[in-house]
Design an enzyme around this catalytic site. Structure first.
Site, PDB file in Angstrom:
ATOM      1  N   ASN A  13       0.876  -1.170   0.000  1.00 49.06           N
ATOM      2  CA  ASN A  13       0.000   0.000   0.000  1.00 49.06           C
ATOM      3  C   ASN A  13       0.912   1.218   0.000  1.00 49.06           C
ATOM      4  OD1 ASN A  13      -1.777   2.065   0.464  1.00 49.06           O
ATOM      5  ND2 ASN A  13      -2.406   1.399   2.508  1.00 49.06           N
ATOM      6  N   TRP A  14       1.030   1.821  -1.172  1.00 51.20           N
ATOM      7  CA  TRP A  14       1.961   2.959  -1.292  1.00 51.20           C
ATOM      8  C   TRP A  14       1.417   4.216  -0.622  1.00 51.20           C
ATOM      9  CZ3 TRP A  14       4.295   3.066  -6.976  1.00 51.20           C
ATOM     10  CH2 TRP A  14       5.110   1.945  -7.146  1.00 51.20           C
ATOM     11  N   LYS A  15       0.141   4.213  -0.264  1.00 46.53           N
ATOM     12  CA  LYS A  15      -0.490   5.408   0.313  1.00 46.53           C
ATOM     13  C   LYS A  15      -0.256   6.601  -0.630  1.00 46.53           C
ATOM     14  CE  LYS A  15      -0.170   3.166   4.734  1.00 46.53           C
ATOM     15  NZ  LYS A  15      -0.060   3.235   6.181  1.00 46.53           N
ATOM     16  N   HIS A  98      -9.456   1.071   4.875  1.00 48.65           N
ATOM     17  CA  HIS A  98      -8.192   1.275   5.582  1.00 48.65           C
ATOM     18  C   HIS A  98      -8.416   2.214   6.775  1.00 48.65           C
ATOM     19  CE1 HIS A  98      -4.094   2.479   6.487  1.00 48.65           C
ATOM     20  NE2 HIS A  98      -3.723   1.370   5.870  1.00 48.65           N
ATOM     21  N   GLU A 100      -6.783   4.600   7.881  1.00 47.87           N
ATOM     22  CA  GLU A 100      -6.556   6.024   7.606  1.00 47.87           C
ATOM     23  C   GLU A 100      -7.792   6.645   6.953  1.00 47.87           C
ATOM     24  OE1 GLU A 100      -2.869   5.499   5.518  1.00 47.87           O
ATOM     25  OE2 GLU A 100      -1.897   4.958   7.415  1.00 47.87           O
ATOM     26  N   GLU A 170      -5.276  -5.145  10.415  1.00 46.20           N
ATOM     27  CA  GLU A 170      -4.314  -4.065  10.612  1.00 46.20           C
ATOM     28  C   GLU A 170      -4.597  -3.355  11.940  1.00 46.20           C
ATOM     29  OE1 GLU A 170      -2.227  -2.770   6.775  1.00 46.20           O
ATOM     30  OE2 GLU A 170      -3.929  -1.454   7.074  1.00 46.20           O
ATOM     31  N   GLY A 176       2.525   2.309  10.742  1.00 39.30           N
ATOM     32  CA  GLY A 176       3.451   3.432  10.612  1.00 39.30           C
ATOM     33  C   GLY A 176       4.172   3.791  11.895  1.00 39.30           C
ATOM     34  N   SER A 216       3.570  -2.154  10.224  1.00 38.66           N
ATOM     35  CA  SER A 216       5.023  -2.199  10.450  1.00 38.66           C
ATOM     36  C   SER A 216       5.628  -3.555  10.105  1.00 38.66           C
ATOM     37  CB  SER A 216       5.364  -1.788  11.892  1.00 38.66           C
ATOM     38  OG  SER A 216       4.915  -0.463  12.150  1.00 38.66           O
TER      39      SER A 216
END
Ligand code: 13P
Length: 254
Positions: A13-15, A98, A100, A170, A176, A216
């Site tokens: 997941n490159w975000k 997700h 976020e 997750e 992160g 992570s």
């Protein structure tokens, strides 16, 4: 992971990272490194890089995914992208729910469910994210939280559609932060989610469902996390932006 009954999937997941030139370059670096990976390999990139990524990944083992989609196929939703629009340009996967998106953009279990249905209807495979906040873990309600998220997200999804769903566990506190869940914590949570899926669809479908760990995960801890029987792959953020690290995680499957 139990490779006799379900697929192992490593997804990056490159975000909100990389421009088009970087996308082409990074996929060009990763592709030869993962060509013999013993898992499915997916890269989820920003919307503006999707076409570049689909082109760069053509002829390689890498599949391309988006990081979200809207639940309507068209309409007055300024700034949104539909699942059909993604499918049209060769995108095969989409991350839904997700943390976020839940945290910053007000996504709820209900909109996650709607988006999941829309993605499946468009022919996309869904990487459905669930996971608890630190306070919820400390209250001892991790399994209840992931069960609730999973049940609402899958509401109205048929048993036949489950082959196109990957669930990513997750834990929000591990994303992160450099603080990954221990392999025991990850295995326990993935097993609990599998039990929830079994309650909804029966044991055979639960056993066939890929349940990833994310948070992570990196080149150093991947082998230990992936050695656990209910951890069927990873959803990788930061480490997916470095070709050697991401390839090492894919290599850890073997
Ligand atoms: P990190 O690997 O950077 O912790 O991110 C995990 C994640 O959010 C993947 O979706």
């Amino acid at each position: 992971m139990n490779r006799s009954v379900r697929k192992t999937v490593i997804a990056g997941n490159w975000k909100m990272n990389n421009n088009r030139a970087q996308t082409k370059e990074l996929i060009g670096e990763i592709a030869p490194l993962v060509k013999d990976a013993g898992c499915d390999v997916v890269l989820c990139v920003p919307y503006t890089n999707l076409e570049t990524a689909v082109d760069a990944a053509a002829g390689t083992v890498i599949k391309i995914g988006a990081q979200n989609c809207h639940h309507e196929s068209a309409g007055a939703y300024t700034g949104e992208i539909s699942a059909d629009m993604l499918a049209e340009i060769g995108v095969e996967y989409v991350i839904i729910g997700h943390s976020e998106r839940r945290q910053y953009y007000g996504e709820t279990d209900k909109t996650v469910n709607l988006r999941t249905k829309a993605a499946l209807a468009a022919g996309l495979k869904v990487i459905l994210c669930v996971g608890e906040h630190l306070a919820e873990r400390e209250y001892g309600i991790t399994d209840e939280v992931t069960a609730l998220q999973t049940k609402v997200a899958l509401s109205g999804i048929t048993a036949g559609q489950m082959k196109d769903i990957i669930i990513a566990y997750e834990p929000v506190w591990a994303i992160g932060t450099g603080r990954n869940a221990t392999s025991e914590q990850a295995d326990h949570a993935c097993a609990a989610i599998r039990a929830t899926v079994a309650g909804l669809y029966g044991d055979q479908i639960a056993q066939a469902t890929t349940i990833q760990y994310g948070g992570s995960m990196n080149a150093a801890n991947a082998a230990e996390l992936l050695s656990k029987k209910d951890v069927d792959g990873g959803l990788i953020g930061g480490a997916s932006l470095k070709s050697k690290d991401f390839a090492a995680i894919c290599g850890a499957v073997n």
